[in-house]
Motif scaffolding. Structure first.
Motif, PDB file in Angstrom:
ATOM      1  N   ALA A 298      32.673  43.328  34.730  1.00 32.07           N
ATOM      2  CA  ALA A 298      34.217  43.731  34.477  1.00 32.07           C
ATOM      3  C   ALA A 298      34.891  42.506  34.671  1.00 32.07           C
ATOM      4  CB  ALA A 298      34.310  44.870  35.604  1.00 32.07           C
ATOM      5  N   MET A 299      34.785  41.672  35.615  1.00 30.49           N
ATOM      6  CA  MET A 299      35.645  40.608  35.758  1.00 30.49           C
ATOM      7  C   MET A 299      35.925  39.702  34.604  1.00 30.49           C
ATOM      8  SD  MET A 299      37.203  38.412  38.129  1.00 30.49           S
ATOM      9  CE  MET A 299      36.983  38.803  39.481  1.00 30.49           C
ATOM     10  N   GLU A 300      34.533  39.419  33.776  1.00 33.17           N
ATOM     11  CA  GLU A 300      34.838  38.726  32.517  1.00 33.17           C
ATOM     12  C   GLU A 300      35.482  39.444  31.449  1.00 33.17           C
ATOM     13  OE1 GLU A 300      30.608  36.751  31.914  1.00 33.17           O
ATOM     14  OE2 GLU A 300      30.232  38.163  33.607  1.00 33.17           O
ATOM     15  N   ALA A 301      35.111  40.669  31.537  1.00 31.66           N
ATOM     16  CA  ALA A 301      35.830  41.535  30.339  1.00 31.66           C
ATOM     17  C   ALA A 301      37.521  41.566  30.752  1.00 31.66           C
ATOM     18  CB  ALA A 301      35.460  42.969  30.575  1.00 31.66           C
ATOM     19  N   ALA A 302      37.778  41.830  32.110  1.00 35.24           N
ATOM     20  CA  ALA A 302      39.305  41.748  32.228  1.00 35.24           C
ATOM     21  C   ALA A 302      39.923  40.329  32.194  1.00 35.24           C
ATOM     22  CB  ALA A 302      39.283  42.134  33.691  1.00 35.24           C
ATOM     23  N   ALA A 303      39.185  39.449  32.386  1.00 35.13           N
ATOM     24  CA  ALA A 303      39.710  37.963  32.137  1.00 35.13           C
ATOM     25  C   ALA A 303      40.130  37.703  30.917  1.00 35.13           C
ATOM     26  CB  ALA A 303      39.106  36.834  32.861  1.00 35.13           C
ATOM     27  N   GLY A 304      39.190  38.197  29.803  1.00 34.75           N
ATOM     28  CA  GLY A 304      38.882  37.738  28.422  1.00 34.75           C
ATOM     29  C   GLY A 304      40.251  38.316  27.885  1.00 34.75           C
ATOM     30  N   GLN A 305      40.755  39.757  28.503  1.00 33.45           N
ATOM     31  CA  GLN A 305      41.903  40.071  27.995  1.00 33.45           C
ATOM     32  C   GLN A 305      43.172  39.672  28.624  1.00 33.45           C
ATOM     33  OE1 GLN A 305      42.019  41.907  25.054  1.00 33.45           O
ATOM     34  NE2 GLN A 305      39.924  41.306  24.924  1.00 33.45           N
ATOM     35  N   GLY A 306      43.132  38.767  29.528  1.00 28.06           N
ATOM     36  CA  GLY A 306      44.409  38.477  30.289  1.00 28.06           C
ATOM     37  C   GLY A 306      44.915  39.291  31.377  1.00 28.06           C
ATOM     38  N   GLN A 307      44.007  40.237  31.831  1.00 32.83           N
ATOM     39  CA  GLN A 307      44.685  41.242  32.705  1.00 32.83           C
ATOM     40  C   GLN A 307      44.195  40.728  34.156  1.00 32.83           C
ATOM     41  OE1 GLN A 307      46.083  43.051  30.666  1.00 32.83           O
ATOM     42  NE2 GLN A 307      44.803  44.073  29.145  1.00 32.83           N
ATOM     43  N   VAL A 308      45.289  40.047  34.665  1.00 34.88           N
ATOM     44  CA  VAL A 308      45.393  39.701  35.869  1.00 34.88           C
ATOM     45  C   VAL A 308      45.479  40.856  36.949  1.00 34.88           C
ATOM     46  CG1 VAL A 308      46.711  38.228  37.429  1.00 34.88           C
ATOM     47  CG2 VAL A 308      46.717  37.750  35.063  1.00 34.88           C
ATOM     48  N   LEU A 315      38.219  41.789  42.192  1.00 35.44           N
ATOM     49  CA  LEU A 315      37.874  40.769  43.247  1.00 35.44           C
ATOM     50  C   LEU A 315      38.054  41.569  44.605  1.00 35.44           C
ATOM     51  CD1 LEU A 315      37.620  37.783  44.538  1.00 35.44           C
ATOM     52  CD2 LEU A 315      39.990  37.526  44.448  1.00 35.44           C
ATOM     53  N   ARG A 316      39.032  42.416  44.816  1.00 32.47           N
ATOM     54  CA  ARG A 316      39.184  43.068  46.131  1.00 32.47           C
ATOM     55  C   ARG A 316      37.841  44.056  46.308  1.00 32.47           C
ATOM     56  NH1 ARG A 316      44.643  42.931  45.368  1.00 32.47           N
ATOM     57  NH2 ARG A 316      44.684  44.537  43.965  1.00 32.47           N
ATOM     58  N   GLN A 317      37.340  44.847  45.078  1.00 35.44           N
ATOM     59  CA  GLN A 317      36.251  45.589  45.340  1.00 35.44           C
ATOM     60  C   GLN A 317      34.919  44.918  45.358  1.00 35.44           C
ATOM     61  OE1 GLN A 317      36.658  48.889  45.662  1.00 35.44           O
ATOM     62  NE2 GLN A 317      38.697  48.873  45.357  1.00 35.44           N
ATOM     63  N   ALA A 318      35.129  43.702  45.040  1.00 33.14           N
ATOM     64  CA  ALA A 318      33.723  42.667  45.320  1.00 33.14           C
ATOM     65  C   ALA A 318      33.692  42.178  46.554  1.00 33.14           C
ATOM     66  CB  ALA A 318      33.727  41.912  44.076  1.00 33.14           C
ATOM     67  N   GLY A 319      34.595  42.446  47.254  1.00 32.16           N
ATOM     68  CA  GLY A 319      34.811  42.122  49.006  1.00 32.16           C
ATOM     69  C   GLY A 319      35.100  40.478  48.834  1.00 32.16           C
ATOM     70  N   GLY A 320      35.972  40.064  48.016  1.00 35.32           N
ATOM     71  CA  GLY A 320      36.427  38.800  47.848  1.00 35.32           C
ATOM     72  C   GLY A 320      35.353  37.625  47.550  1.00 35.32           C
ATOM     73  N   ARG A 321      34.292  38.311  46.916  1.00 39.01           N
ATOM     74  CA  ARG A 321      33.174  37.440  46.649  1.00 39.01           C
ATOM     75  C   ARG A 321      32.678  37.545  45.381  1.00 39.01           C
ATOM     76  NH1 ARG A 321      28.824  39.066  48.398  1.00 39.01           N
ATOM     77  NH2 ARG A 321      29.620  41.313  49.412  1.00 39.01           N
ATOM     78  N   VAL A 322      32.933  36.431  44.321  1.00 39.08           N
ATOM     79  CA  VAL A 322      32.197  36.469  43.054  1.00 39.08           C
ATOM     80  C   VAL A 322      31.705  35.165  42.640  1.00 39.08           C
ATOM     81  CG1 VAL A 322      33.153  36.604  40.521  1.00 39.08           C
ATOM     82  CG2 VAL A 322      34.316  37.830  42.235  1.00 39.08           C
ATOM     83  N   SER A 323      30.395  35.267  42.234  1.00 36.25           N
ATOM     84  CA  SER A 323      29.635  34.079  42.091  1.00 36.25           C
ATOM     85  C   SER A 323      30.606  32.948  40.851  1.00 36.25           C
ATOM     86  CB  SER A 323      28.658  34.410  41.357  1.00 36.25           C
ATOM     87  OG  SER A 323      28.484  34.629  39.977  1.00 36.25           O
ATOM     88  N   SER A 324      29.939  31.906  41.219  1.00 41.39           N
ATOM     89  CA  SER A 324      30.702  30.806  40.360  1.00 41.39           C
ATOM     90  C   SER A 324      30.341  30.836  38.955  1.00 41.39           C
ATOM     91  CB  SER A 324      30.467  29.315  40.931  1.00 41.39           C
ATOM     92  OG  SER A 324      28.876  29.108  40.861  1.00 41.39           O
ATOM     93  N   TRP A 325      29.156  31.442  38.566  1.00 43.08           N
ATOM     94  CA  TRP A 325      28.589  31.544  37.654  1.00 43.08           C
ATOM     95  C   TRP A 325      29.551  32.424  36.750  1.00 43.08           C
ATOM     96  CZ3 TRP A 325      24.636  30.585  34.127  1.00 43.08           C
ATOM     97  CH2 TRP A 325      24.109  31.548  33.093  1.00 43.08           C
ATOM     98  N   ILE A 326      29.931  33.820  37.370  1.00 50.33           N
ATOM     99  CA  ILE A 326      30.863  34.757  36.576  1.00 50.33           C
ATOM    100  C   ILE A 326      32.345  34.098  36.352  1.00 50.33           C
ATOM    101  CG2 ILE A 326      32.170  36.781  37.013  1.00 50.33           C
ATOM    102  CD1 ILE A 326      29.196  37.256  36.378  1.00 50.33           C
ATOM    103  N   LEU A 327      32.635  33.253  37.566  1.00 49.51           N
ATOM    104  CA  LEU A 327      33.978  32.944  37.661  1.00 49.51           C
ATOM    105  C   LEU A 327      34.198  31.707  36.284  1.00 49.51           C
ATOM    106  CD1 LEU A 327      34.907  32.203  41.072  1.00 49.51           C
ATOM    107  CD2 LEU A 327      35.811  34.068  39.676  1.00 49.51           C
ATOM    108  N   ASN A 328      33.101  30.941  36.034  1.00 49.42           N
ATOM    109  CA  ASN A 328      33.207  29.968  35.037  1.00 49.42           C
ATOM    110  C   ASN A 328      33.065  30.733  33.689  1.00 49.42           C
ATOM    111  OD1 ASN A 328      33.357  27.550  36.657  1.00 49.42           O
ATOM    112  ND2 ASN A 328      31.511  27.613  37.143  1.00 49.42           N
ATOM    113  N   ARG A 329      32.387  31.612  33.604  1.00 44.70           N
ATOM    114  CA  ARG A 329      32.226  32.603  32.223  1.00 44.70           C
ATOM    115  C   ARG A 329      33.615  33.322  31.930  1.00 44.70           C
ATOM    116  NH1 ARG A 329      27.225  34.163  29.936  1.00 44.70           N
ATOM    117  NH2 ARG A 329      28.141  36.180  30.000  1.00 44.70           N
ATOM    118  N   ALA A 330      34.079  33.618  33.281  1.00 42.99           N
ATOM    119  CA  ALA A 330      35.631  34.332  32.863  1.00 42.99           C
ATOM    120  C   ALA A 330      36.594  33.445  32.458  1.00 42.99           C
ATOM    121  CB  ALA A 330      35.926  34.935  34.388  1.00 42.99           C
ATOM    122  N   LEU A 331      36.463  32.109  33.104  1.00 44.20           N
ATOM    123  CA  LEU A 331      37.493  31.193  32.454  1.00 44.20           C
ATOM    124  C   LEU A 331      37.383  31.140  31.013  1.00 44.20           C
ATOM    125  CD1 LEU A 331      40.017  29.277  33.356  1.00 44.20           C
ATOM    126  CD2 LEU A 331      38.077  27.636  33.934  1.00 44.20           C
TER     127      LEU A 331
END
Length: 470
Positions: A298-308, A315-331
């Motif tokens: 869902a993080m990648e899907a939202a980022a792909g559409q620019g949904q800040v 991020l809140r629902q994930a407890g503030g923890r998202v892997s670097s793999w997901i973040l780099n893909r999201a970017l």
């Protein structure tokens, strides 16, 4: 003067309907009067009157339109009303004069009613049902009474056996949608409950559930009129169109939160529905493990559409923890599609995405197979945005994706954050190489020549006007 303005407004639908082409001229430029103000696709999509014109185009016989980003980059958009590439509902746009919303409301209603009648006349029940039930989305933010009486006759006489076993509300819904029973579906597998989920009326949905409508029935085919893939549930449709009370009702009726090619959580992210994300996570969705058929979270899907806002909630629902793999893909995905705006880029980098990290591929996946297929199409001459990006994506950094998709605000933000333009992808092409032949904004031309000051200025200005979106 007021009478003349009214006549001018009333004529807009006719002009648009008679137009063979509809162009949106929206290059990324700085205001001549205020260098800290930027204009582009995002500022266009936020303006109320621009949204009205886009909606009227999408309701006309020739409903596609072309966004011109520069002399060399344009995008063909064929999106349904309220579901696509040009922003949200007209009533939620920005109007300099607040009273303009009252002027446009009857024009939009009249145009939609005409489109519904034309769909009925041509026996296109599919388009008719979609537009009829999407009125709550199309008219969101406006004081407009939806059209609900196009099919004449008494609902009690429309079905065998009368309507003793149905509420009047359900009987009216079935009659106006051309269904005979609560369990009916169309050729795409869209049931009465799927169409009710488009409208999001909790009272109607409750009545359908009481009549034994299947809360977990999934569609059989995709529905391009609303931008949804096949195998979606009523719950997924509800959160996609931000009908959150309807979503709560469906969850109370034991709707499943997982499943489908596009899970409900991903769709809530795509449509920028933070409340829907909270509802789904409280019902048991896990933002760490929920993935679509391509493996996107869902993080990648939202980022792909620019949904800040959606990204923040995930991020809140994930407890503030998202892997670097997901973040780099999201970017990277943000720079491929519609997420290449400074606010999104800046936030993902704050979360520790790496601006110079190549796109992390998953081997032996649907995503990899899709990218290979699109790369082959590009090689054999079918040039589209997604084919071009797929062809160059292996080993590519986000700035390459931003340049290929003409998201120049995002490219400026990446450069301001230290993105390098000399790093090649696996085909040996750098961002500088791939920018050749494009008609670039001044700040990008400067950056390609090693001067990044203008990009930093543009990124700063865009962050200060966070509505800006490319």
């Amino acid at each position: 003067e007021s009478s003349g303005l009214s006549r001018a407004i009333e004529s807009i639908p006719a002009y648009i309907a008679k137009s063979s082409f509809f162009f949106v001229l929206s290059p990324v430029i700085q205001s001549s009067g205020d260098q800290d103000t930027l204009f582009g696709p995002g500022s266009w999509s936020e303006r109320g009157w621009c949204r009205v014109e886009r909606a009227l185009r999408e309701l006309s016989p020739e409903n596609s339109w072309i966004m011109i980003k520069s002399q060399t980059e344009l995008e063909l958009v064929a999106s349904p009303v309220g579901a696509g590439g040009g922003g949200g509902a007209p009533g939620e746009g920005v109007f300099t004069v607040a009273g303009d919303k009252r002027k446009l409301a009857p024009i939009l209603r009249q145009t939609l009613r005409r489109k519904l009648l034309l769909s009925l006349k041509s026996k296109d029940l599919e388009a008719y049902r979609v537009l009829l039930n999407l009125q709550s989305v199309t008219f969101r933010g406006l004081e407009v009474k939806p059209t609900s009486d196009l099919i004449p006759g008494d609902p009690a006489d429309a079905a065998p056996g009368g309507s003793e076993s149905r509420s009047p509300e359900v009987a009216h819904f079935l009659h106006q949608n051309g269904f005979k029973s609560v369990t009916d579906s169309d050729s795409r597998g869209w049931s009465t409950l799927h169409y009710a989920a488009l409208g999001g009326d909790p009272s109607l949905i409750r009545c359908l559930l009481e009549e034994q409508a299947d809360v977990n029935l999934q569609t059989k085919k995709d529905q391009p009129l609303v931008g949804l893939a096949s195998f979606v549930s009523p719950l997924a449709i509800s959160v996609f169109f931000r009908h959150n009370e309807a979503a709560r009702l469906l969850l109370a009726a034991k709707a499943k939160v997982e499943g489908g090619l596009q899970p409900a959580l991903n769709l809530a992210g795509i449509s920028n529905n933070p409340e829907g994300i909270r509802i789904l996570c409280h019902a048991g969705c896990n933002p760490h493990t929920t993935k679509d058929i391509f493996g996107f979270s869902a993080m990648e899907a939202a980022a792909g559409q620019g949904q800040v806002e959606a990204v923040e909630e995930i991020l809140r629902q994930a407890g503030g923890r998202v892997s670097s793999w997901i973040l780099n893909r999201a970017l990277f995905l943000a720079c491929c599609f519609r997420g290449g705006k400074a606010e999104m880029i800046h936030r993902l980098i704050e979360m520790r995405a790496d601006v110079n990290r190549p796109y992390p591929f998953k081997g032996f996946s649907f995503e990899a197979a899709f990218m290979v297929a699109k790369s082959l199409q590009h090689r054999f001459g079918k040039v589209t945005n997604i084919n071009k990006i797929s062809y160059h994506s292996s080993g590519a950094r986000p700035v390459i994706a931003a340049i290929l998709s003409a998201q120049y605000e995002g490219a400026a933000a990446l450069i301001a954050e230290g993105a390098r333009l000399d790093l090649p992808n696996k085909r040996g092409c750098t961002a500088i190489d791939l920018a050749q032949g494009q008609d670039l904004p001044f700040f990008m031309t400067e950056a390609l020549e090693g001067r990044t000051g203008e990009c930093k200025h543009v990124a700063k200005a865009a962050l200060e006007h966070s509505y800006f979106e490319v």
